[in-house]
Design a protein around this motif. Structure first.
Motif, short mmCIF file in Angstrom:
data_model
loop_
_atom_site.label_atom_id
_atom_site.label_comp_id
_atom_site.label_asym_id
_atom_site.label_seq_id
_atom_site.Cartn_x
_atom_site.Cartn_y
_atom_site.Cartn_z
N ASP A 1 62.75 -30.40 -39.41
CA ASP A 1 61.77 -29.93 -40.40
C ASP A 1 60.73 -31.01 -40.69
OD1 ASP A 1 62.45 -27.21 -41.02
OD2 ASP A 1 64.27 -27.97 -42.01
N LYS B 1 48.94 -26.28 -35.45
CA LYS B 1 49.37 -24.97 -35.97
C LYS B 1 50.80 -24.71 -35.49
CE LYS B 1 48.32 -20.09 -35.96
NZ LYS B 1 47.63 -19.03 -35.25
N GLU C 1 53.24 -21.82 -35.29
CA GLU C 1 53.24 -20.36 -35.38
C GLU C 1 54.54 -19.81 -35.95
OE1 GLU C 1 52.75 -22.20 -32.65
OE2 GLU C 1 51.14 -21.41 -31.40
N ASN C 2 55.65 -20.39 -35.53
CA ASN C 2 56.97 -19.89 -35.91
C ASN C 2 57.90 -21.10 -36.03
OD1 ASN C 2 59.70 -19.00 -35.67
ND2 ASN C 2 59.01 -17.09 -34.74
N ARG C 3 58.23 -21.48 -37.23
CA ARG C 3 59.02 -22.71 -37.45
C ARG C 3 60.39 -22.65 -36.79
NH1 ARG C 3 57.12 -26.68 -41.04
NH2 ARG C 3 59.23 -27.46 -41.35
N ALA C 4 61.06 -21.51 -36.88
CA ALA C 4 62.40 -21.40 -36.28
C ALA C 4 62.31 -21.57 -34.76
CB ALA C 4 63.03 -20.06 -36.64
N TRP C 5 61.33 -20.94 -34.16
CA TRP C 5 61.12 -21.06 -32.71
C TRP C 5 60.79 -22.50 -32.33
CZ3 TRP C 5 56.60 -22.11 -29.86
CH2 TRP C 5 56.65 -21.82 -28.50
N LYS D 1 61.50 -25.24 -34.05
CA LYS D 1 62.68 -26.09 -34.25
C LYS D 1 63.63 -25.99 -33.05
CE LYS D 1 64.75 -26.15 -38.29
NZ LYS D 1 65.24 -25.78 -39.65
N SER E 1 48.01 -25.79 -31.05
CA SER E 1 49.20 -25.16 -31.61
C SER E 1 50.46 -25.66 -30.91
CB SER E 1 49.10 -23.64 -31.48
OG SER E 1 49.20 -23.25 -30.12
N GLY F 1 52.75 -23.74 -29.86
CA GLY F 1 52.93 -22.86 -28.71
C GLY F 1 52.19 -23.35 -27.48
#
Length: 187
Positions: free
Chosen positions: A13, A25, A27-31, A33, A69, A71
């Protein structure tokens, strides 16, 4: 001037927070991590370097350019990984072809699968002696213990044949490194 390393270890985190603070950026913190956990911050950070400003006068350091990003960093990493795998695959195919060509060509040319035992096929007796010494080392005729006897086909050869002292060239082509094997064509 030598500086002491003082950067602390950061949780996943905290790593994402740092990247976001620098303008990346997420986009998706869980992804994200999950990727940090599997690949690692340090490895992925190298793929983010082209996305950062490269102006030493710009502070703070490591700011990301607009549109950067997490990603995109992962896509760059994946592209590099796939390119590396395709390159290794191509190099392996070329290496196998070169090994086979050397063995087949010289075995047929000299009409002997053990052509490499004849010093007359080499530029000098000293060079041939050097190659034979390398074979002795590789096949355990001098200490340390044999490196290549673990190959099934090498064990089979030594289990069934006493002479010649070495397997035929097509077995050597498989067992020796390409670097060692290529020395046989510098005759």
């Amino acid at each position: 001037m030598v500086k002491q390393f003082t950067k602390p270890a950061l949780s996943l985190d905290e790593q994402l927070d740092l990247l976001a603070k620098r303008g990346l950026k997420i986009e998706n913190r869980a992804w994200a991590k999950g990727h940090l956990r599997r690949i690692g911050y340090y490895r992925l950070s190298a793929y983010g370097l082209p996305l950062q400003f490269n102006d030493p006068a710009r502070l703070p350091l490591h700011l990301f350019k607009p549109g950067s990003s997490f990603g995109l960093i992962v896509r760059l990493y994946e592209f590099d990984r796939h390119l590396r795998l395709m390159t290794f695959d191509a190099v392996e195919r070329i290496e196998i072809a070169v090994r086979g060509c050397i063995s087949n060509t010289l075995s047929l040319h000299y009409k002997d699968p053990h052509w490499f035992l004849d010093a007359a096929h080499f530029r000098s007796a000293a060079y041939h002696a050097e190659l034979r010494a390398k074979l002795d080392e590789e096949f355990g005729r001098v200490p340390p213990p044999p490196k290549l006897r673990g190959d099934v086909f090498i064990r089979h050869y030594y289990k069934n044949y006493d002479t010649p002292a070495y397997p035929p060239s097509w077995m050597l082509a498989e067992a020796l490194s390409l670097g060692t094997w290529s020395k046989f064509i510098r005759t």
